[in-house]
Design a protein around this motif. Structure first.
Motif, mmCIF file in Angstrom:
data_model
loop_
_atom_site.group_PDB
_atom_site.id
_atom_site.type_symbol
_atom_site.label_atom_id
_atom_site.label_comp_id
_atom_site.label_asym_id
_atom_site.label_seq_id
_atom_site.Cartn_x
_atom_site.Cartn_y
_atom_site.Cartn_z
ATOM 1 N N GLN A 1 -8.606 -1.671 17.778
ATOM 2 C CA GLN A 1 -6.830 -2.009 18.175
ATOM 3 C C GLN A 1 -6.263 -3.681 17.424
ATOM 4 N N GLN A 2 -7.913 -4.086 18.268
ATOM 5 C CA GLN A 2 -7.391 -6.195 18.131
ATOM 6 C C GLN A 2 -7.369 -6.012 16.555
ATOM 7 N N LEU A 3 -8.316 -5.517 15.822
ATOM 8 C CA LEU A 3 -8.631 -5.779 14.377
ATOM 9 C C LEU A 3 -6.335 -5.186 13.715
ATOM 10 N N LEU A 4 -6.065 -4.734 14.070
ATOM 11 C CA LEU A 4 -4.455 -4.519 13.341
ATOM 12 C C LEU A 4 -4.052 -4.877 13.690
ATOM 13 N N LYS A 5 -3.911 -6.154 14.473
ATOM 14 C CA LYS A 5 -3.256 -6.930 15.181
ATOM 15 C C LYS A 5 -3.380 -8.140 14.898
ATOM 16 N N GLN A 6 -4.547 -8.305 13.902
ATOM 17 C CA GLN A 6 -5.612 -9.550 13.497
ATOM 18 C C GLN A 6 -4.869 -9.763 11.822
ATOM 19 N N LYS A 7 -4.814 -8.236 11.121
ATOM 20 C CA LYS A 7 -3.932 -7.996 10.195
ATOM 21 C C LYS A 7 -5.495 -8.743 8.594
ATOM 22 N N CYS A 8 -6.785 -8.708 9.014
ATOM 23 C CA CYS A 8 -8.069 -8.928 8.382
ATOM 24 C C CYS A 8 -7.412 -8.342 6.777
ATOM 25 N N TRP A 9 -8.272 -10.283 5.817
ATOM 26 C CA TRP A 9 -8.064 -10.093 4.876
ATOM 27 C C TRP A 9 -6.552 -9.184 3.929
ATOM 28 N N LEU A 10 -5.929 -10.316 4.772
ATOM 29 C CA LEU A 10 -4.367 -9.345 4.410
ATOM 30 C C LEU A 10 -3.637 -10.368 3.375
ATOM 31 N N ASN A 11 -3.208 -10.659 2.253
ATOM 32 C CA ASN A 11 -3.309 -11.517 1.257
ATOM 33 C C ASN A 11 -3.883 -12.723 0.507
ATOM 34 N N GLY A 12 -4.970 -11.964 0.909
ATOM 35 C CA GLY A 12 -6.226 -13.112 0.438
ATOM 36 C C GLY A 12 -6.302 -13.644 1.947
ATOM 37 N N ARG A 13 -6.223 -13.223 2.975
ATOM 38 C CA ARG A 13 -6.343 -14.406 3.658
ATOM 39 C C ARG A 13 -7.397 -14.304 4.079
ATOM 40 N N VAL A 14 -8.857 -15.891 4.460
ATOM 41 C CA VAL A 14 -9.863 -15.177 5.195
ATOM 42 C C VAL A 14 -10.200 -14.992 6.659
ATOM 43 N N PRO A 15 -9.907 -14.144 7.542
ATOM 44 C CA PRO A 15 -10.072 -14.515 8.699
ATOM 45 C C PRO A 15 -11.003 -15.178 9.622
ATOM 46 N N ARG A 16 -10.537 -15.420 10.446
ATOM 47 C CA ARG A 16 -11.286 -16.842 11.069
ATOM 48 C C ARG A 16 -12.432 -15.632 11.532
ATOM 49 N N PRO A 17 -13.643 -16.484 12.248
ATOM 50 C CA PRO A 17 -14.840 -15.512 13.513
ATOM 51 C C PRO A 17 -14.399 -15.210 14.901
ATOM 52 N N GLU A 18 -12.952 -16.227 15.367
ATOM 53 C CA GLU A 18 -13.262 -15.516 16.393
ATOM 54 C C GLU A 18 -12.211 -14.506 16.743
ATOM 55 N N TRP A 19 -12.108 -14.212 15.245
ATOM 56 C CA TRP A 19 -10.771 -12.479 15.331
ATOM 57 C C TRP A 19 -11.844 -11.661 15.290
ATOM 58 N N GLY A 20 -12.683 -11.156 14.709
ATOM 59 C CA GLY A 20 -13.319 -10.916 14.842
ATOM 60 C C GLY A 20 -13.278 -9.781 13.949
ATOM 61 N N CYS A 21 -13.033 -10.026 12.915
ATOM 62 C CA CYS A 21 -13.010 -8.914 11.186
ATOM 63 C C CYS A 21 -14.091 -8.750 11.195
ATOM 64 N N THR A 22 -13.620 -7.750 10.988
ATOM 65 C CA THR A 22 -14.926 -6.504 9.858
ATOM 66 C C THR A 22 -14.911 -6.601 8.167
ATOM 67 N N GLU A 23 -15.207 -6.373 7.440
ATOM 68 C CA GLU A 23 -15.225 -6.637 6.095
ATOM 69 C C GLU A 23 -13.762 -5.594 5.694
ATOM 70 N N VAL A 24 -13.464 -4.261 6.344
ATOM 71 C CA VAL A 24 -12.169 -3.839 5.866
ATOM 72 C C VAL A 24 -11.127 -4.228 5.667
ATOM 73 N N HIS A 25 -10.226 -4.271 4.413
ATOM 74 C CA HIS A 25 -8.602 -4.565 3.915
ATOM 75 C C HIS A 25 -8.510 -3.952 5.298
ATOM 76 N N HIS A 26 -7.097 -4.941 5.869
ATOM 77 C CA HIS A 26 -6.417 -4.088 6.001
ATOM 78 C C HIS A 26 -5.895 -3.339 6.612
ATOM 79 N N HIS A 27 -5.087 -2.586 5.274
ATOM 80 C CA HIS A 27 -4.453 -1.714 3.921
ATOM 81 C C HIS A 27 -5.192 -0.432 4.386
ATOM 82 N N GLU A 28 -6.386 -0.669 4.255
ATOM 83 C CA GLU A 28 -7.212 0.303 4.761
ATOM 84 C C GLU A 28 -7.446 1.829 5.946
#
Length: 508
Positions: free
Chosen positions: A325-352
Motif C-alpha cells: 500500500q505504501q508503494l502505491l502511494k509513492q508511484k514508483c518509477w512513474l514518468n521515469g522518475r527515480v524513487p528516493r531510497p526512503e520511499w522503499g520502492c522496488t524495481e517494479v513500475h507503478h503501472h504494473e
C-alpha cells in the motif's frame, strides 16, 4: 418378264436370249451337225449352266443378307465376318460329307464408320477443370508442403464469417519430409497439419496473439514429449520436456503440466492477451498420453528467464500488504522518475500493480494479493481455509504477498503466474480488497470492457484451443464462463466511474 436394270444383268440377258433359241434350233433341225455348230452349241450350254449357278448363288446370298439385317445394329463384327473368330486366328476349313473340304472365300472389304452427328471441330464446350491435390516426390534431405485439403465443416464455422469464430479455411497444410530431415529450429515457420489441437484456420491469427504466442501454443499442444520430470511442489505438477523448437546448445522447450482443476489458466491466458496486458505465460490444454484418466490438463510454458523466488512466498519481490500500500502511494518509477531510497520502492513500475489488480478482480484470483482470503467468504476447499489462514486477517498489514514474479532481464514488469480463476463467485461475494489502493487503470483494458466486444473476442480466441473448447462443453459452456466475466466487467466499470478513478494509457 422384267427388264434388268444393271449392265451385267443386261449382257447376260442378251446372251441368253440369243444363245438359247439358237441352240434349240440347231439340235432340233435336220441340218447336218457340222463341227462349227457343235462347238457353238457346247459353248452356249456351258455358259447357260454357269449363268444358272450364278443366279442361284445370288438368290441364296440375298436371302442371308435379309435375315442378317436386323442383327447388324447389335453386333456388326459377327454379322459381317461369321467365319472369322474374334481372337485374330483363322478357323480350319469345314469338312464336307463326301470327304472334301470347303475352302473359304477371301473377300477384301473396306469399312466406313458412319457419323451420326457432326464433329465438334472448334470445341465450343470446355470441360470443367478440377483442382488436383498431388504430392510431389520429395528428394532426400528436402521438405515439401502438401495441401490444401478441403476445409472441415463444424457447427461453429458460420461464426467465423461474422468475425466471431475462426472458420476452417486455413490452408491446412502438412509437411512431407524426406529421409534424414530433422525437426526445424526456431526460425522454421511451417504450417501445421490438420490434426493440430490449435485450430488456426484463417490466414492470420487474432490481432491480440503474436506469432510467438501461436508457435508456443502449437508446441505445447502438439509437441512430442521427450521426458517427464517431477517438480518440487505440493500441487502435483510435472515438467514436460518437449522435442523440437531448440537449436544448437539451447535447452529443449518445457511446459508445466498442472491438474485438471487448474484449467482456468487457459482462459486467463486468452483474457490477458485480449485486454492488452501481455503478462501471462502461454497456456494450452492437452490430454497427456501417459496419464491414465485421460482428462485434459493445462500446460503452461516454462520460462527460464524468470527471476528466482523464495520458498515461503514464491515471489522474486518480498512484500507485505502494508508495504504494498505504501508503494502505491509513492508511484514508483512513474514518468521515469527515480524513487528516493526512503520511499522503499522496488524495481517494479507503478503501472504494473494496476494491471495486476484489474486482472485478478475479473478472475477473482486471491493467491497474490489476498492469500488469507480476508476480502471474501471462502469455500471449505479453498487453500486459506484448509491451512487456517483466515485467523491472520486481524493483522492484514503483515500478510505476505505471494507469486509476485519478475524476469531477470526486465525487473520493471511483472509476470502473472498461477492464474487459477474462480467463476462460481457470486456478485455479492466479490473480492474488492484486490482493488484497494489502485487509483488508475489501463485504458487498453478498460476500453475493451466497455466496447461490447469482449464476448466476441473471447469466443474467437478460445476456439483456437480445441481441447479446452471441448472440455468446457463447446460453445454453450464457454458462453457461461464469458457471462461471468462480462458481469464482473460491468461491475468494475461501475466501480471506476463511481470513485472517479483515472483511466490512463499504460505502455510497456
Amino acid at each position: 418378264m422384267t427388264c434388268p436394270d444393271k449392265p451385267g444383268q443386261l449382257i447376260n440377258w442378251l446372251l441368253c436370249s440369243l444363245c438359247v433359241p439358237r441352240a434349240c434350233k440347231l439340235w432340233s433341225s435336220r441340218r447336218p451337225r457340222t463341227r462349227r455348230n457343235l462347238l457353238l452349241g457346247t459353248a452356249c450350254a456351258i455358259y447357260l449352266g454357269f449363268l444358272v449357278s450364278q443366279v442361284g448363288r445370288g438368290s441364296i446370298q440375298h436371302g442371308r443378307d435379309a435375315n442378317r439385317g436386323p442383327l447388324r445394329s447389335q453386333d456388326i463384327t459377327k454379322a459381317s465376318f461369321p467365319e472369322i473368330p474374334l481372337d485374330g486366328t483363322l478357323a480350319p476349313p469345314e469338312p464336307q460329307g463326301n470327304g472334301t473340304t470347303l475352302q473359304p472365300n477371301v473377300v477384301y472389304i473396306t469399312l466406313r464408320s458412319k457419323r451420326s452427328k457432326p464433329a465438334n471441330i472448334r470445341g465450343t464446350v470446355k470441360p470443367k477443370r478440377r483442382k488436383k491435390y498431388a504430392v510431389a516426390s520429395v528428394p532426400p534431405g528436402r521438405e515439401a508442403l502438401v495441401g490444401p485439403s478441403p476445409p472441415p465443416q463444424d457447427a461453429e464455422g458460420a461464426l467465423y464469417a461474422q468475425g466471431r469464430l475462426p472458420r476452417v479455411a486455413e490452408s491446412a497444410w502438412r509437411l512431407a519430409r524426406g529421409p534424414g530431415v530433422r525437426a526445424g529450429g526456431p526460425d522454421l515457420q511451417l504450417p501445421r497439419s490438420p490434426e493440430s489441437n490449435i485450430r488456426l484456420y484463417s490466414e492470420r491469427a487474432p490481432s491480440w496473439l503474436s506469432k510467438d504466442d501461436i508457435g508456443r501454443m502449437r508446441l505445447l499442444a502438439d509437441g512430442a514429449v521427450a521426458s517427464v520430470q517431477p517438480v518440487a511442489s505440493n500441487s502435483g505438477a510435472r515438467l514436460l520436456v518437449l522435442e523440437g523448437g531448440s537449436a544448437g546448445s539451447q535447452p529443449r522447450p518445457r511446459g508445466l503440466l498442472k491438474q485438471p482443476l487448474d484449467m482456468s489458466e487457459v482462459f486467463a491466458f486468452h483474457l490477458d492477451r485480449i485486454l492488452g496486458l501481455n503478462r501471462t505465460l502461454v497456456s494450452v490444454s492437452r490430454r497427456p498420453e501417459f496419464v491414465q484418466d485421460g482428462r485434459p490438463r493445462p500446460v503452461v510454458l516454462w520460462d527460464s528467464s524468470l527471476a528466482p523466488v523464495s520458498n515461503d512466498s514464491h515471489s522474486s519481490v518480498k512484500l507485505t500488504w502494508g508495504t504494498y500500500q505504501q508503494l502505491l502511494k509513492q508511484k514508483c518509477w512513474l514518468n521515469g522518475r527515480v524513487p528516493r531510497p526512503e520511499w522503499g520502492c522496488t524495481e517494479v513500475h507503478h503501472h504494473e500493480w494496476s494491471k495486476m489488480a484489474l486482472f485478478d478482480f475479473l478472475l477473482q484470483i486471491y493467491n497474490r494479493l489476498d492469500t488469507n482470503c480476508c476480502g471474501f467468504r471462502p469455500r471449505k476447499e479453498d487453500a486459506c481455509v484448509v491451512n487456517r489462514l483466515r485467523s491472520h486477517c486481524d493483522d492484514q498489514d503483515s500478510v505476505i504477498l505471494a507469486h509476485i514474479i519478475q524476469r531477470k532481464h526486465d525487473p520493471r514488469h511483472l509476470v502473472f503466474i498461477d492464474n487459477k480463476g474462480f467463476f462460481d463467485r457470486s456478485e455479492d461475494n466479490l473480492n474488492f480488497k484486490l482493488l484497494e489502493g489502485i487509483k488508475e487503470f489501463p485504458d487498453s483494458a478498460v476500453s475493451v470492457l466497455k466496447s461490447q466486444s469482449l464476448r466476441q473476442k473471447l469466443l474467437q480466441s478460445l476456439f483456437l484451443d480445441k481441447v479446452f473448447w471441448e472440455s468446457q462443453g463447446g460453445r454453450q459452456g464457454i458462453e457461461k464462463l464469458i457471462d461471468v466475466i462480462e458481469q464482473r466487467a460491468r461491475i468494475l466499470v461501475t466501480y471506476i466511474n463511481a470513485r472517479g478513478l483515472k483511466v490512463l494509457p499504460m505502455s510497456g
